[in-house]
Design an enzyme around this catalytic site. Structure first.
Site, PDB file in Angstrom:
ATOM      1  NE  ARG A 110       6.757  14.097 -11.550  1.00 58.29           N
ATOM      2  CZ  ARG A 110       5.664  13.341 -11.490  1.00 58.29           C
ATOM      3  NH1 ARG A 110       5.624  12.123 -11.982  1.00 58.29           N
ATOM      4  NH2 ARG A 110       4.570  13.817 -10.924  1.00 58.29           N
ATOM      5  N   GLY A 157      -7.467   0.087  -6.941  1.00 60.87           N
ATOM      6  CA  GLY A 157      -6.538   1.214  -7.034  1.00 60.87           C
ATOM      7  C   GLY A 157      -5.571   1.199  -5.868  1.00 60.87           C
ATOM      8  CB  ILE A 183      -2.074   2.870 -17.862  1.00 63.02           C
ATOM      9  CG1 ILE A 183      -2.853   1.786 -17.095  1.00 63.02           C
ATOM     10  CG2 ILE A 183      -0.605   2.501 -18.039  1.00 63.02           C
ATOM     11  CD1 ILE A 183      -2.459   1.621 -15.619  1.00 63.02           C
ATOM     12  CG  LEU A 260       4.506   1.830  -7.058  1.00 59.66           C
ATOM     13  CD1 LEU A 260       3.252   1.432  -6.302  1.00 59.66           C
ATOM     14  CD2 LEU A 260       4.168   2.914  -8.064  1.00 59.66           C
ATOM     15  CG  ASN A 261       9.893   1.654  -2.477  1.00 61.32           C
ATOM     16  OD1 ASN A 261       8.844   2.002  -1.960  1.00 61.32           O
ATOM     17  ND2 ASN A 261      10.469   0.490  -2.229  1.00 61.32           N
ATOM     18  CD  GLU A 384       4.227   6.840  -8.917  1.00 59.63           C
ATOM     19  OE1 GLU A 384       4.605   5.919  -8.171  1.00 59.63           O
ATOM     20  OE2 GLU A 384       4.698   7.074 -10.026  1.00 59.63           O
ATOM     21  CB  THR A 386      -4.479   8.367  -2.087  1.00 64.29           C
ATOM     22  OG1 THR A 386      -4.612   7.580  -0.901  1.00 64.29           O
ATOM     23  CG2 THR A 386      -5.154   7.649  -3.254  1.00 64.29           C
ATOM     24  CG  ASP A 388      -6.761   9.572   2.540  1.00 60.89           C
ATOM     25  OD1 ASP A 388      -6.494  10.603   3.175  1.00 60.89           O
ATOM     26  OD2 ASP A 388      -7.803   9.423   1.870  1.00 60.89           O
ATOM     27  CG  PHE A 404      -3.221  -0.363   4.693  1.00 62.52           C
ATOM     28  CD1 PHE A 404      -3.275   0.789   3.933  1.00 62.52           C
ATOM     29  CD2 PHE A 404      -2.021  -0.743   5.251  1.00 62.52           C
ATOM     30  CE1 PHE A 404      -2.152   1.549   3.722  1.00 62.52           C
ATOM     31  CE2 PHE A 404      -0.877   0.014   5.056  1.00 62.52           C
ATOM     32  CZ  PHE A 404      -0.937   1.162   4.287  1.00 62.52           C
TER      33      PHE A 404
HETATM   34  P1  TGC Z   1       1.567  -5.627   2.037  1.00 61.45           P
HETATM   35  O1  TGC Z   1       1.050  -6.940   2.566  1.00 61.45           O
HETATM   36  O2  TGC Z   1       1.858  -4.524   2.985  1.00 61.45           O
HETATM   37  O3  TGC Z   1       2.865  -5.886   1.167  1.00 61.45           O
HETATM   38  C1  TGC Z   1       2.911  -6.902   0.169  1.00 61.45           C
HETATM   39  C2  TGC Z   1       4.378  -7.209  -0.090  1.00 61.45           C
HETATM   40  O4  TGC Z   1       5.014  -6.033  -0.628  1.00 61.45           O
HETATM   41  C3  TGC Z   1       6.060  -5.617   0.279  1.00 61.45           C
HETATM   42  N1  TGC Z   1       6.044  -4.148   0.283  1.00 61.45           N
HETATM   43  C4  TGC Z   1       6.968  -3.419  -0.313  1.00 61.45           C
HETATM   44  N2  TGC Z   1       8.098  -3.755  -0.954  1.00 61.45           N
HETATM   45  C5  TGC Z   1       8.844  -2.778  -1.455  1.00 61.45           C
HETATM   46  N3  TGC Z   1       8.501  -1.475  -1.341  1.00 61.45           N
HETATM   47  C6  TGC Z   1       7.381  -1.084  -0.701  1.00 61.45           C
HETATM   48  N4  TGC Z   1       7.054   0.204  -0.626  1.00 61.45           N
HETATM   49  C7  TGC Z   1       6.554  -2.077  -0.156  1.00 61.45           C
HETATM   50  N5  TGC Z   1       5.380  -2.078   0.531  1.00 61.45           N
HETATM   51  C8  TGC Z   1       5.079  -3.352   0.793  1.00 61.45           C
HETATM   52  C9  TGC Z   1       5.732  -6.240   1.606  1.00 61.45           C
HETATM   53  O5  TGC Z   1       6.884  -6.386   2.387  1.00 61.45           O
HETATM   54  C10 TGC Z   1       5.169  -7.570   1.159  1.00 61.45           C
HETATM   55  O6  TGC Z   1       6.260  -8.368   0.738  1.00 61.45           O
HETATM   56  P2  TGC Z   1       6.254  -9.960   0.919  1.00 61.45           P
HETATM   57  O7  TGC Z   1       7.528 -10.401   0.284  1.00 61.45           O
HETATM   58  O8  TGC Z   1       6.171 -10.175   2.394  1.00 61.45           O
HETATM   59  O9  TGC Z   1       5.020 -10.461   0.206  1.00 61.45           O
HETATM   60  O10 TGC Z   1       0.551  -5.134   0.908  1.00 61.45           O
HETATM   61  P3  TGC Z   1      -0.936  -4.617   1.004  1.00 61.45           P
HETATM   62  O11 TGC Z   1      -1.707  -5.355  -0.024  1.00 61.45           O
HETATM   63  O12 TGC Z   1      -1.408  -4.636   2.426  1.00 61.45           O
HETATM   64  O13 TGC Z   1      -0.814  -3.102   0.480  1.00 61.45           O
HETATM   65  C11 TGC Z   1      -0.013  -2.169   1.088  1.00 61.45           C
HETATM   66  C12 TGC Z   1      -0.214  -0.781   0.431  1.00 61.45           C
HETATM   67  C13 TGC Z   1      -1.633  -0.283   0.608  1.00 61.45           C
HETATM   68  C14 TGC Z   1       0.729   0.161   1.123  1.00 61.45           C
HETATM   69  C15 TGC Z   1       0.124  -0.845  -1.053  1.00 61.45           C
HETATM   70  O14 TGC Z   1      -0.693  -1.678  -1.743  1.00 61.45           O
HETATM   71  C16 TGC Z   1       0.094   0.521  -1.722  1.00 61.45           C
HETATM   72  O15 TGC Z   1       1.105   1.190  -1.706  1.00 61.45           O
HETATM   73  N6  TGC Z   1      -1.046   0.926  -2.362  1.00 61.45           N
HETATM   74  C17 TGC Z   1      -1.071   2.126  -3.202  1.00 61.45           C
HETATM   75  C18 TGC Z   1      -1.122   1.707  -4.646  1.00 61.45           C
HETATM   76  C19 TGC Z   1      -0.302   2.591  -5.517  1.00 61.45           C
HETATM   77  O16 TGC Z   1       0.529   3.360  -5.086  1.00 61.45           O
HETATM   78  N7  TGC Z   1      -0.508   2.467  -6.813  1.00 61.45           N
HETATM   79  C20 TGC Z   1       0.270   3.204  -7.753  1.00 61.45           C
HETATM   80  C21 TGC Z   1       0.002   2.736  -9.147  1.00 61.45           C
HETATM   81  S1  TGC Z   1       1.224   3.265 -10.305  1.00 61.45           S
HETATM   82  C22 TGC Z   1       0.930   4.902 -10.480  1.00 61.45           C
HETATM   83  O17 TGC Z   1       0.141   5.513  -9.849  1.00 61.45           O
HETATM   84  C23 TGC Z   1       1.748   5.554 -11.490  1.00 61.45           C
HETATM   85  S2  TGC Z   1       1.391   7.217 -11.733  1.00 61.45           S
HETATM   86  C24 TGC Z   1       2.654   7.510 -12.742  1.00 61.45           C
HETATM   87  C25 TGC Z   1       2.896   8.884 -13.152  1.00 61.45           C
HETATM   88  O18 TGC Z   1       2.229   9.325 -14.117  1.00 61.45           O
HETATM   89  O19 TGC Z   1       3.844   9.509 -12.616  1.00 61.45           O
HETATM   90  P1  FAD Z   2      -9.290   4.388  -4.489  1.00 60.84           P
HETATM   91  O1  FAD Z   2      -8.304   3.364  -4.093  1.00 60.84           O
HETATM   92  O2  FAD Z   2     -10.645   3.938  -4.863  1.00 60.84           O
HETATM   93  O3  FAD Z   2      -9.412   5.441  -3.310  1.00 60.84           O
HETATM   94  C1  FAD Z   2     -10.505   6.365  -3.193  1.00 60.84           C
HETATM   95  C2  FAD Z   2     -10.363   7.113  -1.871  1.00 60.84           C
HETATM   96  O4  FAD Z   2     -10.414   6.178  -0.787  1.00 60.84           O
HETATM   97  C3  FAD Z   2      -8.995   7.812  -1.748  1.00 60.84           C
HETATM   98  O5  FAD Z   2      -9.182   9.049  -1.095  1.00 60.84           O
HETATM   99  C4  FAD Z   2      -8.192   6.873  -0.864  1.00 60.84           C
HETATM  100  O6  FAD Z   2      -7.208   7.554  -0.121  1.00 60.84           O
HETATM  101  C5  FAD Z   2      -9.278   6.311   0.041  1.00 60.84           C
HETATM  102  N1  FAD Z   2      -8.901   4.994   0.582  1.00 60.84           N
HETATM  103  C6  FAD Z   2      -8.643   3.856  -0.108  1.00 60.84           C
HETATM  104  N2  FAD Z   2      -8.304   2.869   0.726  1.00 60.84           N
HETATM  105  C7  FAD Z   2      -8.325   3.391   1.982  1.00 60.84           C
HETATM  106  C8  FAD Z   2      -8.050   2.879   3.288  1.00 60.84           C
HETATM  107  N3  FAD Z   2      -7.638   1.624   3.483  1.00 60.84           N
HETATM  108  N4  FAD Z   2      -8.182   3.728   4.330  1.00 60.84           N
HETATM  109  C9  FAD Z   2      -8.561   5.007   4.172  1.00 60.84           C
HETATM  110  N5  FAD Z   2      -8.832   5.548   2.967  1.00 60.84           N
HETATM  111  C10 FAD Z   2      -8.713   4.749   1.887  1.00 60.84           C
HETATM  112  N6  FAD Z   2      -1.788   3.614 -12.090  1.00 60.84           N
HETATM  113  C11 FAD Z   2      -0.922   2.763 -12.705  1.00 60.84           C
HETATM  114  O7  FAD Z   2      -0.868   1.577 -12.402  1.00 60.84           O
HETATM  115  N7  FAD Z   2      -0.077   3.218 -13.675  1.00 60.84           N
HETATM  116  C12 FAD Z   2      -0.077   4.514 -14.081  1.00 60.84           C
HETATM  117  O8  FAD Z   2       0.722   4.890 -14.951  1.00 60.84           O
HETATM  118  C13 FAD Z   2      -1.005   5.416 -13.472  1.00 60.84           C
HETATM  119  N8  FAD Z   2      -1.096   6.703 -13.917  1.00 60.84           N
HETATM  120  C14 FAD Z   2      -2.082   7.518 -13.430  1.00 60.84           C
HETATM  121  C15 FAD Z   2      -2.290   8.769 -14.009  1.00 60.84           C
HETATM  122  C16 FAD Z   2      -3.308   9.586 -13.557  1.00 60.84           C
HETATM  123  C17 FAD Z   2      -3.567  10.904 -14.230  1.00 60.84           C
HETATM  124  C18 FAD Z   2      -4.112   9.182 -12.446  1.00 60.84           C
HETATM  125  C19 FAD Z   2      -5.175  10.086 -11.904  1.00 60.84           C
HETATM  126  C20 FAD Z   2      -3.914   7.941 -11.877  1.00 60.84           C
HETATM  127  C21 FAD Z   2      -2.917   7.082 -12.373  1.00 60.84           C
HETATM  128  N9  FAD Z   2      -2.754   5.784 -11.869  1.00 60.84           N
HETATM  129  C22 FAD Z   2      -1.853   4.919 -12.458  1.00 60.84           C
HETATM  130  C23 FAD Z   2      -3.690   5.269 -10.878  1.00 60.84           C
HETATM  131  C24 FAD Z   2      -3.404   5.695  -9.450  1.00 60.84           C
HETATM  132  O9  FAD Z   2      -2.275   5.043  -8.937  1.00 60.84           O
HETATM  133  C25 FAD Z   2      -4.653   5.403  -8.621  1.00 60.84           C
HETATM  134  O10 FAD Z   2      -5.644   6.338  -9.023  1.00 60.84           O
HETATM  135  C26 FAD Z   2      -4.381   5.499  -7.133  1.00 60.84           C
HETATM  136  O11 FAD Z   2      -3.536   4.455  -6.696  1.00 60.84           O
HETATM  137  C27 FAD Z   2      -5.690   5.476  -6.297  1.00 60.84           C
HETATM  138  O12 FAD Z   2      -6.555   4.488  -6.719  1.00 60.84           O
HETATM  139  P2  FAD Z   2      -8.102   4.843  -7.036  1.00 60.84           P
HETATM  140  O13 FAD Z   2      -8.130   5.997  -7.942  1.00 60.84           O
HETATM  141  O14 FAD Z   2      -8.751   3.585  -7.467  1.00 60.84           O
HETATM  142  O15 FAD Z   2      -8.706   5.319  -5.653  1.00 60.84           O
END
Ligand code: TGC
Ligand code: FAD
Length: 405
Positions: A110, A157, A183, A260-261, A384, A386, A388, A404
């Site tokens: 998936r 992250g 990634i 990400l949405n 995508e 955590t 938390d 945050f």
């Molecule tokens: P913040 O100041 O809140 O927002 C910055 C700008 O972004 C806008 N925004 C969004 N827009 C669309 N959709 C959302 N869900 C949005 N959330 C925020 C916001 O309005 C603002 O826009 P603008 O125009 O005013 O600048 O940002 P922040 O730096 O405080 O962070 C917020 C937080 C922590 C929620 C965000 O950074 C977050 O979601 N962190 C988690 C990171 C994450 O999910 N990483 C995923 C990496 S990719 C991955 O994991 C792929 S796995 C793939 C797989 O194998 O399936």
């Molecule tokens: P951290 O951000 O270091 O977090 C560590 C712990 O601290 C977590 O429990 C978290 O919840 C907690 N924490 C962090 N901030 C706060 C806060 N403000 N308050 C309270 N608790 C907090 N990323 C991509 O870009 N593209 C991909 O394709 C992708 N694929 C992935 C595939 C796999 C198998 C895995 C494991 C990860 C992948 N990721 C990808 C990365 C993934 O999105 C990150 O691992 C995730 O966003 C968390 O980041 P981190 O691992 O650095 O944890």
């Protein structure tokens, strides 16, 4: 070259996948005939092509590259994007159902599909130029090109806004430096959608093609989770990126977070699939396994586990179905998506743990899918956003307070 004989495995394990979908609240009645047709055809494909080989792929930590063509044919890549670019032209519920069926088999498969559809094709569709859309989307939809999404960095992250990866305008090209980590699909991707800061510190999206000098994708080894999915790094050492590869229509963290949405939505359905598979296996096992002269299904303790599982699955299904409607109406908010991703993945993880216990010792073997689902979901609950982070997104939505930083 794979060390796995896929054809022999398919022959040996054909028909072994006896999955029957639970539908306690007749949720199929909320779906259209087309939804059910597509879901069932994906399910048949999974049973035929994936189920027989998946355990061996996970045991050997190998992504089955040969399935990419089939995934393209069943419409798993970008089904929710418009047909005019060679994509599925279907609704978000269909997208969710396809993710559910793939993750019913394995979260790693998936992952491959949802990265391609939501994190590579979607940003090109949403923020790309017409030239970029026509150049990449039809090939990505067929799986002729595969992509990955680079947001996470070694030191950033949950807080991607702090990213260090950056590019400079060199006149006739951009010069990209930095590194991305964790990634999905990186080791074999033909293109990467990379998020990096420009000289003004603004986050922009760039399409980086394999083969550009200075761009490497080392594979990450030693994972106990998502073993059938390839994960790697993206390393950029003075990579010259053509100017036409910049995604022109978005600036700021809003770009990657919008993608990400869509991906988090897909995961919220995918997790239901993994949970259903664990429940289905546990229910069957509990009826077949005799202890103290009775099937263990006859004991109250096991019934409690199974009754709670089907309750949680049913609640998650309703959440997924309603969210699909909101997505199609363009009304779904990020916090609603966070609620569904957070709830459904946690629900699946709890069910995998309970199902493991119902299977007793057999639950730790590859004879049953439980331990693989359980280990996979440990990644799904982290990537995508955590568990938390999604709670904090919800907390901010309902209180108006940002917890945050
Ligand atoms: P913040 O100041 O809140 O927002 C910055 C700008 O972004 C806008 N925004 C969004 N827009 C669309 N959709 C959302 N869900 C949005 N959330 C925020 C916001 O309005 C603002 O826009 P603008 O125009 O005013 O600048 O940002 P922040 O730096 O405080 O962070 C917020 C937080 C922590 C929620 C965000 O950074 C977050 O979601 N962190 C988690 C990171 C994450 O999910 N990483 C995923 C990496 S990719 C991955 O994991 C792929 S796995 C793939 C797989 O194998 O399936
Ligand atoms: P951290 O951000 O270091 O977090 C560590 C712990 O601290 C977590 O429990 C978290 O919840 C907690 N924490 C962090 N901030 C706060 C806060 N403000 N308050 C309270 N608790 C907090 N990323 C991509 O870009 N593209 C991909 O394709 C992708 N694929 C992935 C595939 C796999 C198998 C895995 C494991 C990860 C992948 N990721 C990808 C990365 C993934 O999105 C990150 O691992 C995730 O966003 C968390 O980041 P981190 O691992 O650095 O944890």
């Amino acid at each position: 070259m794979s060390s796995i004989d896929f054809e022999a495995l398919k022959e040996r394990h054909q028909g072994k996948d006896r999955f029957t979908q639970p539908d306690f609240y007749q949720i199929d009645e909320l779906l259209t005939e087309e939804h059910i047709l597509i879901r069932n055809s994906v399910r048949d494909w999974v049973k035929r092509e994936l189920s027989p080989i998946i355990e061996e792929c996970a045991q050997k930590a190998e992504f089955p590259h040969h399935i990419i063509k089939g995934l393209g044919e069943i419409g798993a890549f970008g089904p929710q994007l418009p047909a005019e670019y060679g994509c599925g032209g279907m609704d978000y519920t269909t997208y969710g159902l396809i993710m559910q069926e793939l993750e019913r088999c394995d979260s790693g498969i998936r992952s491959t599909a949802s990265v391609q559809g939501s994190l590579v094709m979607y940003p090109i569709y949403k923020f790309g130029s017409e030239e970029q859309k026509h150049k990449y989307l039809p090939k990505l939809a067929k799986g002729e090109l595969m992509g990955c999404f680079g947001l996470t960095e070694p030191d950033h992250g949950s807080n991607p806004g702090g990213m260090l990866t950056n590019f400079k305008d060199m006149g006739d090209h951009y010069l990209l430096n930095g590194a991305k980590m964790w990634i999905s699909n990186a080791p074999f991707a033909d293109i990467a959608v990379v998020w990096a800061k420009n000289e003004a510190g603004k986050v922009r999206g760039l399409i980086v093609e394999r083969g550009y000098e200075g761009f490497t994708t080392p594979e990450t080894h030693g994972k106990w989770s998502l073993r059938a999915s390839a994960t790697g790094e993206l390393v950029f050492d003075n990579v010259k990126v053509p100017k036409e590869n910049l995604l022109p229509n978005v600036e700021g963290l809003r770009g990657p977070l919008t993608c990400l949405n869509s991906a988090r939505y897909g995961i919220s359905w995918g997790a239901i699939g993994a949970a259903m598979d664990c429940y289905d296996s546990a229910l069957r096992y509990s009826k077949e396994r005799i202890q103290f002269g009775k099937p263990i299904a006859a004991f109250q303790l096991q019934q409690k586990k199974l009754a709670e599982m089907i309750t949680e699955i049913t609640k998650a299904q309703l959440l997924g179905w309603r969210l699909g409607q909101l997505m199609d109406a363009g009304k779904a908010t990020p916090a609603q998506i966070s609620m569904a991703k957070r709830n459904n993945v946690d629900m699946a993880l709890q069910i995998a743990r309970e199902a493991r216990q119902i299977h007793g010792a057999m639950g730790i073997t590859g004879e049953y899918p439980i331990m693989r689902h359980s280990m996979n979901l440990e990644s799904v609950i982290t990537y995508e956003g955590t568990h938390d982070i999604h709670l904090l997104i919800l907390g901010m939505e309902i209180t108006g307070e940002n917890a945050f930083g």
